[in-house]
Motif scaffolding. Structure first.
Motif, mmCIF file in Angstrom:
data_model
loop_
_atom_site.group_PDB
_atom_site.id
_atom_site.type_symbol
_atom_site.label_atom_id
_atom_site.label_comp_id
_atom_site.label_asym_id
_atom_site.label_seq_id
_atom_site.Cartn_x
_atom_site.Cartn_y
_atom_site.Cartn_z
ATOM 1 N N ASP A 435 0.799 -1.217 0.000
ATOM 2 C CA ASP A 435 0.000 0.000 0.000
ATOM 3 C C ASP A 435 0.837 1.275 0.000
ATOM 4 O O ASP A 435 0.467 2.254 0.624
ATOM 5 C CB ASP A 435 -0.891 -0.024 1.248
ATOM 6 C CG ASP A 435 -2.292 0.431 0.916
ATOM 7 O OD1 ASP A 435 -2.564 0.655 -0.278
ATOM 8 O OD2 ASP A 435 -3.093 0.581 1.858
ATOM 9 N N LEU A 436 1.961 1.232 -0.722
ATOM 10 C CA LEU A 436 2.823 2.417 -0.676
ATOM 11 C C LEU A 436 2.495 3.434 -1.753
ATOM 12 O O LEU A 436 2.686 4.631 -1.574
ATOM 13 C CB LEU A 436 4.281 1.979 -0.798
ATOM 14 C CG LEU A 436 5.063 2.078 0.487
ATOM 15 C CD1 LEU A 436 6.473 1.590 0.316
ATOM 16 C CD2 LEU A 436 5.078 3.504 1.002
ATOM 17 N N GLY A 437 2.046 2.964 -2.891
ATOM 18 C CA GLY A 437 1.755 3.913 -3.960
ATOM 19 C C GLY A 437 0.819 3.319 -4.989
ATOM 20 O O GLY A 437 0.668 2.102 -5.060
ATOM 21 N N PRO A 438 0.215 4.179 -5.837
ATOM 22 C CA PRO A 438 -0.812 3.697 -6.766
ATOM 23 C C PRO A 438 -0.231 3.026 -7.999
ATOM 24 O O PRO A 438 -0.933 2.319 -8.703
ATOM 25 C CB PRO A 438 -1.525 4.986 -7.173
ATOM 26 C CG PRO A 438 -0.461 6.035 -7.089
ATOM 27 C CD PRO A 438 0.422 5.627 -5.944
ATOM 28 N N TYR A 439 1.056 3.246 -8.261
ATOM 29 C CA TYR A 439 1.653 2.701 -9.490
ATOM 30 C C TYR A 439 2.851 1.839 -9.107
ATOM 31 O O TYR A 439 3.813 2.330 -8.501
ATOM 32 C CB TYR A 439 2.101 3.860 -10.389
ATOM 33 C CG TYR A 439 2.708 3.397 -11.689
ATOM 34 C CD1 TYR A 439 1.911 2.838 -12.684
ATOM 35 C CD2 TYR A 439 4.078 3.503 -11.912
ATOM 36 C CE1 TYR A 439 2.471 2.398 -13.880
ATOM 37 C CE2 TYR A 439 4.637 3.072 -13.105
ATOM 38 C CZ TYR A 439 3.825 2.519 -14.079
ATOM 39 O OH TYR A 439 4.371 2.080 -15.257
ATOM 40 N N ARG A 450 -3.238 12.381 0.022
ATOM 41 C CA ARG A 450 -2.432 13.356 -0.724
ATOM 42 C C ARG A 450 -1.725 12.720 -1.914
ATOM 43 O O ARG A 450 -0.772 13.292 -2.460
ATOM 44 C CB ARG A 450 -1.379 13.980 0.186
ATOM 45 C CG ARG A 450 -1.932 14.933 1.220
ATOM 46 C CD ARG A 450 -2.167 16.307 0.631
ATOM 47 N NE ARG A 450 -2.760 17.188 1.623
ATOM 48 C CZ ARG A 450 -3.219 18.395 1.367
ATOM 49 N NH1 ARG A 450 -3.145 18.884 0.149
ATOM 50 N NH2 ARG A 450 -3.760 19.118 2.301
ATOM 51 N N VAL A 451 -2.164 11.522 -2.337
ATOM 52 C CA VAL A 451 -1.516 10.884 -3.484
ATOM 53 C C VAL A 451 -1.549 11.851 -4.669
ATOM 54 O O VAL A 451 -2.500 12.637 -4.817
ATOM 55 C CB VAL A 451 -2.230 9.550 -3.830
ATOM 56 C CG1 VAL A 451 -3.680 9.760 -4.207
ATOM 57 C CG2 VAL A 451 -1.509 8.796 -4.933
ATOM 58 N N CYS A 452 -0.513 11.814 -5.498
ATOM 59 C CA CYS A 452 -0.424 12.733 -6.637
ATOM 60 C C CYS A 452 -1.729 12.712 -7.442
ATOM 61 O O CYS A 452 -2.181 11.649 -7.873
ATOM 62 C CB CYS A 452 0.745 12.309 -7.527
ATOM 63 S SG CYS A 452 0.815 13.224 -9.070
ATOM 64 N N LEU A 453 -2.280 13.884 -7.660
ATOM 65 C CA LEU A 453 -3.535 13.983 -8.416
ATOM 66 C C LEU A 453 -3.329 13.526 -9.859
ATOM 67 O O LEU A 453 -4.211 12.919 -10.464
ATOM 68 C CB LEU A 453 -4.009 15.448 -8.407
ATOM 69 C CG LEU A 453 -5.262 15.753 -9.216
ATOM 70 C CD1 LEU A 453 -6.497 15.207 -8.509
ATOM 71 C CD2 LEU A 453 -5.419 17.257 -9.449
ATOM 72 N N GLY A 454 -2.140 13.801 -10.402
ATOM 73 C CA GLY A 454 -1.929 13.586 -11.835
ATOM 74 C C GLY A 454 -1.165 12.308 -12.163
ATOM 75 O O GLY A 454 -0.601 12.209 -13.247
#
Ligand code: HEM
Length: 510
Positions: A435-439, A450-454
């Motif tokens: 669960d560290l990042g979306p990609y 606060r995950v990067c919007l873009g």
């Protein structure tokens, strides 16, 4: 004389403040490198080292995944590259953005910007803005990205002029192209529509603001607030940017509302999507025209430089690794018309570039309430106590060492410091959580509220850019590899002893 007395008084107050914090916190028992200076702490070593990580990566080897660092004026910060702790911090609302926001970002972005607002206001604004960056919305931006990179190809062909031995600094061209794409996708207009004054100012902001952010982040708020009134060119540029983005945001919103009143379709860009939703009636995600206008800088300033620099780092790695470059080109050439998702080498390449060169290599967070930080490894304090978790007091400053984490040998292998995209294809990455990042579970875009919007847009942009550029050009290094990774608020490629972005690469059309 008066100055000296004021300075002495301020020094005593700061020292007492730090002493009272030390008594309360157990953080000062956590080992870390000795601080070279009370005034600067470790900040000069961390931020201004000749190559990013010169000290940080060594400290990590010596002190482990969590260690204590000193900020300016004796401030204690915890440097964290433990994936369990990172996961907890990025996905929890018990941590807010660090003082850099108080200090700098809200001056450039404005108090109503997504980047700045907090709590419930952020949740509501974010819910609305996510609509412009869903997977479906981002797919519709692909033609804009294709046009932008094709124009870049034409400019590269012109600059090549048949002289294959001379190198070209790709940073300004990449920056300009990602800027144009961000303006078109975010605001639905061309860069020229924003006017000459904005274009000139934007170049200044992109050049100087990240550097100011890096310095501002290390200073106490009161020093920063005094400094911003100084007659320095960089602060003048930020004040001009604030004025222009306010005026332009309002003007673009008004023009879109006019178009909507004439029955024209407006939901083809992020501003248009947000306004169309608002005109559709009162829903949770309806923003007022003023709220939409205030997002101008959140879309334009965040949407250009991190992607441009990541692409520059990628092209530099291709120039350093001709065999891999050829392998990637072969995949592209043998899959004409295929979806980017079906190009494993291209995607492994993008993941490897994001792993090694996360723009936000250092991210500040501050605990907004007392909490317990879970750890993957226990740590030994200076008093010999073994801790499996760390009690964190409200107000504690944390530095998320994203680059440090993404170079840890235990997860990425003994060649973690090296560029090897095949690690994403040969199953040699050791799992470290989910669960560290979306990609690719990388922390480069962070995670949580606060995950990067873009992030989806940035990935598509990289796929489109690399695909086009690699199929049209060979990339080589003409002379010794002089490019270093440096930290200027974000990671940048730069020549030794310089903070000017530079990616000198020889380009030969295929
Ligand atoms: C490779 C490219 C990019 C990287 C590595 C990146 C990374 C990040 C990171 C780490 C954050 C969180 C910062 C923090 O909370 O302290 C962030 C936030 C943000 N990014 Fe990106 N970014 C990239 C591209 C983009 C693009 C293309 C856009 C917009 C079009 C964008 C828009 C934003 C915005 C608006 C935020 C603030 C989100 C919020 O606070 O809710 N980014 N980005």
């Amino acid at each position: 004389m008066v100055y000296k007395s004021v300075l002495a008084a301020v020094t005593v107050i700061l020292a007492l403040h730090q002493l009272s914090r030390r008594r309360k916190s157990i953080i000062h028992n956590i080992p870390g490198p000795p601080s070279p200076s009370w005034i600067y702490g470790h900040m000069l070593q961390l931020i201004f080292s000749p190559e990013y990580g010169d000290h940080e990566f060594v400290w990590q080897k010596t002190f482990g995944l969590i260690y204590r660092l000193k900020g300016c004026f004796g401030e204690d910060s915890l440097m964290i590259s433990d994936p369990v702790a990172l996961q907890y911090i990025v996905n929890s609302t018990k941590f807010g953005q660090g003082p850099v926001l108080e200090n700098v970002v809200n001056m450039l972005f404005g108090k109503k910007s997504l980047v700045v607002v907090k709590g419930g206001a952020h949740k509501r604004l974010r819910g609305a803005m996510n609509m412009g960056f869903t997977a479906a919305a981002v797919r519709t931006y692909q033609p804009v990205l294709l046009r932008a990179v094709q124009e870049l190809s034409e400019r590269l062909e012109e600059s090549y002029g048949g002289v294959s031995s001379s190198s070209l600094n790709l940073c300004p061209l990449l920056g300009d192209t990602t800027f144009r794409a961000a303006v078109q996708v975010g605001l639905g207009c061309s860069a020229e529509d924003l006017g000459e004054e904005f274009l000139v100012n934007n170049l200044q902001i992109v050049r100087s603001a990240p550097h100011i952010f890096a310095i501002g982040a290390s200073l106490p708020t009161w020093i920063w607030r005094t400094m911003i009134h100084a007659p320095l060119a960089a602060f003048k540029d930020i004040r001009t940017a604030t004025r222009l983005t306010r005026q332009l945001g309002r003007r673009i919103v008004d023009a879109k509302l006019d178009s909507a009143r004439q029955g024209l379709q407006i939901d083809t860009d992020v501003f248009g999507i947000l306004l169309a939703k608002s005109l559709g009636g009162k829903t949770r995600h309806a923003l007022s025209p003023e709220e939409v206008a205030a997002q101008f800088s959140a879309l334009v300033y965040t949407g250009q430089d991190p992607t441009a620099n990541t692409i520059a780092f990628g092209l530099l790695e291709l120039a350093r690794h001709p065999e891999f470059q050829q392998k990637l080109r072969a995949e592209i050439q043998s899959n004409v018309g295929a979806s980017y998702e079906n190009m494993p080498v291209l995607n492994a390449f993008i993941k490897e570039v994001l792993r090694l060169y996360p723009s936000a290599a250092l991210i500040q967070r501050v605990a907004v309430e007392d909490t317990i930080l879970p750890l993957s490894d226990s740590i030994k304090t200076a008093t010999g106590e073994l801790m499996n978790e760390i009690p964190i007091r409200r107000g504690q400053l944390l530095t998320l060492g994203v680059a440090s984490f993404q170079r840890l040998e235990r997860y990425w292998g003994t060649d973690a410091q090296k560029f090897r995209p095949s690690r994403w294809l040969d199953d040699t990455i050791t799992p470290y959580g989910s669960d560290l990042g979306p990609y690719a579970n990388l922390a480069s875009f962070l995670n949580g509220h606060r995950v990067c919007l873009g992030w989806r847009f940035a990935i598509l942009e990289m796929q489109v850019f690399f695909h086009e550029l690699i199929s049209k050009f060979h990339f080589t290094l003409s002379e010794d590899d002089l490019v270093r990774v440096r930290f200027s608020g974000i990671l940048i490629p730069a020549l030794r002893n310089s903070f000017e972005k530079a990616a000198p690469i020889c380009i030969t059309p295929i």
